[in-house]
Design a protein around this motif. Structure first.
Motif, PDB file in Angstrom:
ATOM      1  N   VAL A  90     -55.933  54.891  25.813  1.00 53.77           N
ATOM      2  CA  VAL A  90     -54.822  55.877  25.831  1.00 53.77           C
ATOM      3  C   VAL A  90     -53.987  56.340  26.911  1.00 53.77           C
ATOM      4  CG1 VAL A  90     -56.043  58.175  25.649  1.00 53.77           C
ATOM      5  CG2 VAL A  90     -54.360  57.754  24.253  1.00 53.77           C
ATOM      6  N   PRO A  91     -54.622  56.218  28.104  1.00 51.62           N
ATOM      7  CA  PRO A  91     -53.952  56.702  29.447  1.00 51.62           C
ATOM      8  C   PRO A  91     -52.798  55.675  29.707  1.00 51.62           C
ATOM      9  CG  PRO A  91     -56.360  56.709  29.639  1.00 51.62           C
ATOM     10  CD  PRO A  91     -56.029  56.084  28.378  1.00 51.62           C
ATOM     11  N   SER A  92     -52.657  54.226  29.137  1.00 51.10           N
ATOM     12  CA  SER A  92     -51.635  53.598  29.179  1.00 51.10           C
ATOM     13  C   SER A  92     -50.264  54.113  29.295  1.00 51.10           C
ATOM     14  CB  SER A  92     -51.656  52.281  28.377  1.00 51.10           C
ATOM     15  OG  SER A  92     -53.143  51.706  28.404  1.00 51.10           O
ATOM     16  N   ARG A  93     -49.352  53.550  30.216  1.00 51.61           N
ATOM     17  CA  ARG A  93     -48.130  54.165  30.043  1.00 51.61           C
ATOM     18  C   ARG A  93     -47.428  53.915  28.727  1.00 51.61           C
ATOM     19  NH1 ARG A  93     -45.325  53.064  36.308  1.00 51.61           N
ATOM     20  NH2 ARG A  93     -47.194  53.537  37.223  1.00 51.61           N
ATOM     21  N   ILE A  94     -47.629  52.576  28.373  1.00 52.15           N
ATOM     22  CA  ILE A  94     -46.949  52.347  27.126  1.00 52.15           C
ATOM     23  C   ILE A  94     -48.048  51.563  25.952  1.00 52.15           C
ATOM     24  CG2 ILE A  94     -45.293  50.864  25.773  1.00 52.15           C
ATOM     25  CD1 ILE A  94     -43.872  53.064  27.555  1.00 52.15           C
TER      26      ILE A  94
ATOM     27  N   THR B 275     -60.920  46.076  40.599  1.00 54.44           N
ATOM     28  CA  THR B 275     -60.409  44.784  41.261  1.00 54.44           C
ATOM     29  C   THR B 275     -58.857  44.889  41.123  1.00 54.44           C
ATOM     30  OG1 THR B 275     -62.613  43.861  40.964  1.00 54.44           O
ATOM     31  CG2 THR B 275     -60.773  42.388  41.583  1.00 54.44           C
ATOM     32  N   LEU B 276     -58.462  44.843  39.926  1.00 53.85           N
ATOM     33  CA  LEU B 276     -56.844  44.803  39.615  1.00 53.85           C
ATOM     34  C   LEU B 276     -55.973  45.769  40.391  1.00 53.85           C
ATOM     35  CD1 LEU B 276     -56.820  43.735  35.919  1.00 53.85           C
ATOM     36  CD2 LEU B 276     -56.535  42.204  38.105  1.00 53.85           C
ATOM     37  N   ARG B 277     -56.705  47.144  40.469  1.00 49.43           N
ATOM     38  CA  ARG B 277     -55.999  48.206  40.930  1.00 49.43           C
ATOM     39  C   ARG B 277     -55.995  48.067  42.527  1.00 49.43           C
ATOM     40  NH1 ARG B 277     -58.009  53.141  42.956  1.00 49.43           N
ATOM     41  NH2 ARG B 277     -59.918  52.933  41.999  1.00 49.43           N
ATOM     42  N   ARG B 278     -56.992  47.540  43.397  1.00 47.89           N
ATOM     43  CA  ARG B 278     -56.886  47.367  44.618  1.00 47.89           C
ATOM     44  C   ARG B 278     -56.270  45.939  44.991  1.00 47.89           C
ATOM     45  NH1 ARG B 278     -63.404  48.914  45.539  1.00 47.89           N
ATOM     46  NH2 ARG B 278     -63.177  50.999  45.006  1.00 47.89           N
ATOM     47  N   ASP B 279     -55.773  45.037  43.985  1.00 43.41           N
ATOM     48  CA  ASP B 279     -55.203  43.816  44.501  1.00 43.41           C
ATOM     49  C   ASP B 279     -53.658  44.117  44.514  1.00 43.41           C
ATOM     50  OD1 ASP B 279     -54.257  41.138  44.767  1.00 43.41           O
ATOM     51  OD2 ASP B 279     -55.560  40.380  43.222  1.00 43.41           O
ATOM     52  N   ASP B 280     -53.047  44.041  45.625  1.00 43.58           N
ATOM     53  CA  ASP B 280     -51.587  44.239  45.832  1.00 43.58           C
ATOM     54  C   ASP B 280     -50.977  43.413  45.310  1.00 43.58           C
ATOM     55  OD1 ASP B 280     -52.247  46.584  47.240  1.00 43.58           O
ATOM     56  OD2 ASP B 280     -52.070  45.499  49.415  1.00 43.58           O
ATOM     57  N   ALA B 281     -51.395  42.106  44.959  1.00 42.70           N
ATOM     58  CA  ALA B 281     -50.613  41.043  44.549  1.00 42.70           C
ATOM     59  C   ALA B 281     -50.555  41.158  42.936  1.00 42.70           C
ATOM     60  CB  ALA B 281     -51.475  39.598  44.468  1.00 42.70           C
ATOM     61  N   ILE B 282     -51.247  42.184  42.251  1.00 45.12           N
ATOM     62  CA  ILE B 282     -51.171  42.339  40.786  1.00 45.12           C
ATOM     63  C   ILE B 282     -49.980  43.469  40.797  1.00 45.12           C
ATOM     64  CG2 ILE B 282     -52.582  43.462  38.799  1.00 45.12           C
ATOM     65  CD1 ILE B 282     -53.142  40.494  39.643  1.00 45.12           C
ATOM     66  N   LYS B 283     -48.882  42.978  39.899  1.00 47.28           N
ATOM     67  CA  LYS B 283     -47.906  44.125  39.786  1.00 47.28           C
ATOM     68  C   LYS B 283     -47.904  44.926  38.623  1.00 47.28           C
ATOM     69  CE  LYS B 283     -45.915  41.728  43.037  1.00 47.28           C
ATOM     70  NZ  LYS B 283     -45.814  42.379  44.416  1.00 47.28           N
ATOM     71  N   GLY B 284     -48.846  44.783  37.632  1.00 47.33           N
ATOM     72  CA  GLY B 284     -49.147  45.740  36.482  1.00 47.33           C
ATOM     73  C   GLY B 284     -50.114  45.122  35.666  1.00 47.33           C
TER      74      GLY B 284
ATOM     75  N   ILE C  26     -64.076  54.191  30.918  1.00 47.87           N
ATOM     76  CA  ILE C  26     -62.998  53.555  30.831  1.00 47.87           C
ATOM     77  C   ILE C  26     -61.615  54.214  30.945  1.00 47.87           C
ATOM     78  CG2 ILE C  26     -61.554  51.543  29.864  1.00 47.87           C
ATOM     79  CD1 ILE C  26     -64.425  50.527  28.659  1.00 47.87           C
ATOM     80  N   TYR C  27     -61.714  55.277  30.226  1.00 48.11           N
ATOM     81  CA  TYR C  27     -60.466  56.048  29.955  1.00 48.11           C
ATOM     82  C   TYR C  27     -60.232  56.645  31.510  1.00 48.11           C
ATOM     83  CZ  TYR C  27     -57.823  60.409  29.165  1.00 48.11           C
ATOM     84  OH  TYR C  27     -57.049  61.599  29.256  1.00 48.11           O
ATOM     85  N   SER C  28     -61.227  57.096  32.486  1.00 50.02           N
ATOM     86  CA  SER C  28     -60.760  57.362  33.911  1.00 50.02           C
ATOM     87  C   SER C  28     -60.455  56.212  34.520  1.00 50.02           C
ATOM     88  CB  SER C  28     -62.322  58.070  34.398  1.00 50.02           C
ATOM     89  OG  SER C  28     -62.542  59.232  33.544  1.00 50.02           O
ATOM     90  N   ALA C  29     -61.011  55.234  34.541  1.00 47.80           N
ATOM     91  CA  ALA C  29     -60.390  53.884  35.122  1.00 47.80           C
ATOM     92  C   ALA C  29     -59.038  53.672  34.753  1.00 47.80           C
ATOM     93  CB  ALA C  29     -61.417  52.674  34.931  1.00 47.80           C
ATOM     94  N   VAL C  30     -58.416  53.729  33.639  1.00 49.52           N
ATOM     95  CA  VAL C  30     -57.294  53.336  33.127  1.00 49.52           C
ATOM     96  C   VAL C  30     -56.212  54.343  33.776  1.00 49.52           C
ATOM     97  CG1 VAL C  30     -55.553  52.872  31.275  1.00 49.52           C
ATOM     98  CG2 VAL C  30     -58.064  52.057  31.219  1.00 49.52           C
ATOM     99  N   THR C  31     -56.764  55.835  33.590  1.00 51.67           N
ATOM    100  CA  THR C  31     -55.844  56.921  34.194  1.00 51.67           C
ATOM    101  C   THR C  31     -55.686  56.560  35.805  1.00 51.67           C
ATOM    102  OG1 THR C  31     -56.987  58.342  32.750  1.00 51.67           O
ATOM    103  CG2 THR C  31     -55.949  59.272  34.643  1.00 51.67           C
ATOM    104  N   ALA C  32     -56.815  56.183  36.469  1.00 50.81           N
ATOM    105  CA  ALA C  32     -56.404  55.714  37.773  1.00 50.81           C
ATOM    106  C   ALA C  32     -55.478  54.790  38.017  1.00 50.81           C
ATOM    107  CB  ALA C  32     -57.646  55.804  38.421  1.00 50.81           C
ATOM    108  N   LEU C  33     -55.515  53.702  37.411  1.00 51.24           N
ATOM    109  CA  LEU C  33     -54.843  52.712  37.413  1.00 51.24           C
ATOM    110  C   LEU C  33     -53.443  52.683  37.068  1.00 51.24           C
ATOM    111  CD1 LEU C  33     -54.589  49.408  37.784  1.00 51.24           C
ATOM    112  CD2 LEU C  33     -55.133  49.297  35.154  1.00 51.24           C
ATOM    113  N   ALA C  34     -53.343  53.776  36.059  1.00 49.72           N
ATOM    114  CA  ALA C  34     -51.907  54.029  35.579  1.00 49.72           C
ATOM    115  C   ALA C  34     -51.025  54.761  36.488  1.00 49.72           C
ATOM    116  CB  ALA C  34     -51.884  54.449  34.270  1.00 49.72           C
ATOM    117  N   ALA C  35     -51.793  55.510  37.350  1.00 50.97           N
ATOM    118  CA  ALA C  35     -51.145  56.146  38.330  1.00 50.97           C
ATOM    119  C   ALA C  35     -50.669  55.588  39.658  1.00 50.97           C
ATOM    120  CB  ALA C  35     -52.360  57.316  38.805  1.00 50.97           C
TER     121      ALA C  35
END
Length: 301
Positions: free
Chosen positions: A132-136, A75-84, A102-111
């Motif tokens: 762990v796929p988080s950028r920071i 949901t957050l990944r598809r919402d253009d209003a969410i900046k990060g 969850i790892y896969s979902a975070v990887t897609a989000l961080a991309a």
């Protein structure tokens, strides 16, 4: 004299039922307004209109099912209003497949958007794997993290049953089918087969950490012995990027998003409560058990 309408008024004929219905409607209205306000950011200080939004994903407790977390990340990944997005992790680990989902979902989000993980008391094993796929990755100096490894648990009751005069019978169509049943001790072949599964799961864990952290695989494998470390030790090992609190992690995320000033936090996933919990304000406790294969329990802990 009462009129016919008065005599037939439902609220007067059934005051208790009418009162319960009114309470249900009030609770439904309150839940709807609360959910809308949470999404709009009104619960985080002021109206959200015209302000930048940051999503917050809570990964808490034993990871036994990934559905709610993955759906919220999507949901957050598809919402253009969410900046990060901030991942707030307080988890000692859990089952393997949900952690990988969850790892896969975070990887897609961080991309697509900046993602910063913030570790609370513990973000170990599956909790570390999932984030762990988080950028920071930001950990408190005293956060407990890493614990890269796989554990299997089972028990046998055959000897105890024999003492009670009970002789269990287990019929299978293959020599590995009953591996881990509490009715029998493992055979050497069964033990080796299960250890083979665990080794493969362990290798998957190491591979994914090395990929997400852009680390040499041999360096990850050297510390992937199940050890838990503090946030400060994790920083020295290259498993996290900086030490800091949740607020500092949010500030780092705002920098990555180019946000000046305040930002509205949109938090989830929202935990559904029962009707009685909404009425009484009760605390809902989930008693969960680990995913098992036969009598075995495989988990990232």
């Amino acid at each position: 004299m009462r009129t016919e309408a008065t005599r037939n008024r439902f609220s007067q004929r059934h005051p208790l039922v009418f009162g319960v219905i009114m309470i249900i409607l009030a609770v439904a209205l309150f839940m709807g307004v609360t959910a809308f306000a949470r999404y709009m950011g009104w619960t985080n200080g002021g109206l959200a209109l015209g302000k930048d939004r940051i999503g917050v994903v809570h990964i808490e407790g034993m990871i036994m099912d990934s559905t709610e977390v993955v759906d919220w990340i999507r949901t957050l990944r598809r919402d253009d209003a969410i900046k990060g997005v901030l991942l707030r992790v307080n988890s000692p680990g859990g089952a393997i497949a949900p952690s990988q989902e969850i790892y896969s979902a975070v990887t897609a989000l961080a991309a697509e958007k900046p993602v910063v993980a913030s570790y609370g008391s513990v973000a170990a094993s599956g909790g570390y794997y999932a984030s762990v796929p988080s950028r920071i990755i930001v950990a408190n100096p005293g956060s407990v993290t890493a614990s890269i490894g796989v554990m299997a648990e089972f028990f046998t009751a055959g000897e105890a049953l024999s003492r009670l005069g009970i002789k269990p019978e287990v019929l299978t169509t293959g020599k590995y089918k009953a591996a881990g049943t509490p009715m029998r001790d493992l055979t050497d072949a069964q033990r080796e087969q299960l250890l083979g599964m665990m080794r493969d799961l362990h290798e998957q864990f190491v591979d994914d950490v090395a990929k997400a952290r852009s680390m040499d695989r041999t360096d990850v494998a050297a510390i992937a012995d199940g050890r838990a470390v503090t946030g400060r030790q994790a920083l020295a090992l290259g498993l996290v990027d900086m030490l800091g609190s949740r607020d500092q992690a949010i500030d780092k995320l705002k920098d990555l998003c180019g946000i000046d000033g305040t930002a509205v936090l949109v938090e989830g996933p929202v935990k559904e409560k029962t009707f009685m919990e909404e009425i009484m304000g009760a605390i809902h406790i989930d008693f969960t058990s680990a995913t098992s294969l036969g009598g075995w329990t495989f988990s990232y802990k």
